[in-house]
Design a protein around this motif. Structure first.
Motif, mmCIF file in Angstrom:
data_model
loop_
_atom_site.group_PDB
_atom_site.id
_atom_site.type_symbol
_atom_site.label_atom_id
_atom_site.label_comp_id
_atom_site.label_asym_id
_atom_site.label_seq_id
_atom_site.Cartn_x
_atom_site.Cartn_y
_atom_site.Cartn_z
ATOM 1 N N ASN A 114 -8.470 5.464 -3.204
ATOM 2 C CA ASN A 114 -8.037 4.866 -3.610
ATOM 3 C C ASN A 114 -7.027 4.677 -4.430
ATOM 4 O OD1 ASN A 114 -8.269 3.976 -6.775
ATOM 5 N ND2 ASN A 114 -10.781 3.780 -6.625
ATOM 6 N N ARG A 116 -5.891 4.158 -7.386
ATOM 7 C CA ARG A 116 -5.500 3.760 -7.991
ATOM 8 C C ARG A 116 -5.143 5.127 -9.544
ATOM 9 N NH1 ARG A 116 -9.928 0.705 -6.908
ATOM 10 N NH2 ARG A 116 -9.472 -1.720 -6.367
ATOM 11 N N GLY A 122 -0.395 5.161 -4.758
ATOM 12 C CA GLY A 122 -0.365 3.624 -3.665
ATOM 13 C C GLY A 122 1.283 3.869 -2.679
ATOM 14 N N ALA A 132 -1.295 -1.638 1.896
ATOM 15 C CA ALA A 132 -2.695 -2.341 0.914
ATOM 16 C C ALA A 132 -3.306 -3.410 1.463
ATOM 17 C CB ALA A 132 -1.380 -3.408 -0.478
ATOM 18 N N ARG A 134 -7.245 -4.488 -0.616
ATOM 19 C CA ARG A 134 -8.329 -4.960 -1.628
ATOM 20 C C ARG A 134 -9.848 -5.509 -1.305
ATOM 21 N NH1 ARG A 134 -4.407 -3.006 -3.677
ATOM 22 N NH2 ARG A 134 -3.597 -2.260 -5.833
ATOM 23 N N THR A 139 -7.829 1.144 -2.358
ATOM 24 C CA THR A 139 -6.836 -0.329 -2.873
ATOM 25 C C THR A 139 -5.547 0.054 -1.341
ATOM 26 O OG1 THR A 139 -5.868 2.033 -3.081
ATOM 27 C CG2 THR A 139 -7.261 0.770 -5.003
#
Length: 149
Positions: A114, A116, A122, A132, A134, A139
């Motif tokens: 994750n 975030r 990222g 990537a 979702r 993520t």
């Protein structure tokens, strides 16, 4: 020299300073690690690990690997990952991530993260080979390539 150490019983001596730096940046994952540690969450189940990175004897960062419960197949999640600002851009994060990735892929074909927590997360994980995604409570994912013989 960079040293990676598996953490079992106690968080590293300088953990509170590292956690304060993370909180100062608005990153809450070290506070969550401390809360979980007090509640007995120790990254000691099968397939789990908590690694500390020390550079010249100073705690530079931490990263964990746990079972990913949100996946439809056996998977591991890289979590509670943080490198102190003074140690960034020196290979600490990459070494820590590489060790956790290798350990995770030794037991499963799917890793999640994750990203975030910060804008830099990222791109960092993508540089480590994650893509990537979702489709779950993450993520990014990294899937081990399986070569057919």
């Amino acid at each position: 020299m960079l040293q990676l150490v598996r953490i079992f019983d106690d968080l590293p001596e300088d953990f509170d300073a590292l956690a304060a730096e993370a909180s100062g940046e608005g990153v809450r994952n070290m506070a969550r690690l401390a809360d979980g540690w007090r509640d007995g969450i120790r990254f000691q189940e099968d397939g789990e690990a908590l690694l500390a990175a020390f550079l010249a004897g100073t705690l530079a960062g931490l990263g964990g690997l746990s079972v990913e419960t949100g996946a439809a197949e056996p998977a591991r999640r890289l979590r509670r990952f943080y490198v102190r600002p003074n140690f960034r851009r020196g290979g600490v994060a990459t070494a820590l991530a590489s060790a956790l990735i290798q350990e995770g892929l030794d037991s499963v074909n799917l890793l999640t993260v994750n990203a975030r927590a910060s804008q830099a997360a990222g791109p960092f994980w993508e540089a480590q080979g994650f893509m990537a995604d979702r489709s779950g409570p993450w993520t990014h994912i990294l899937r081990r390539s399986i070569l057919l013989e």
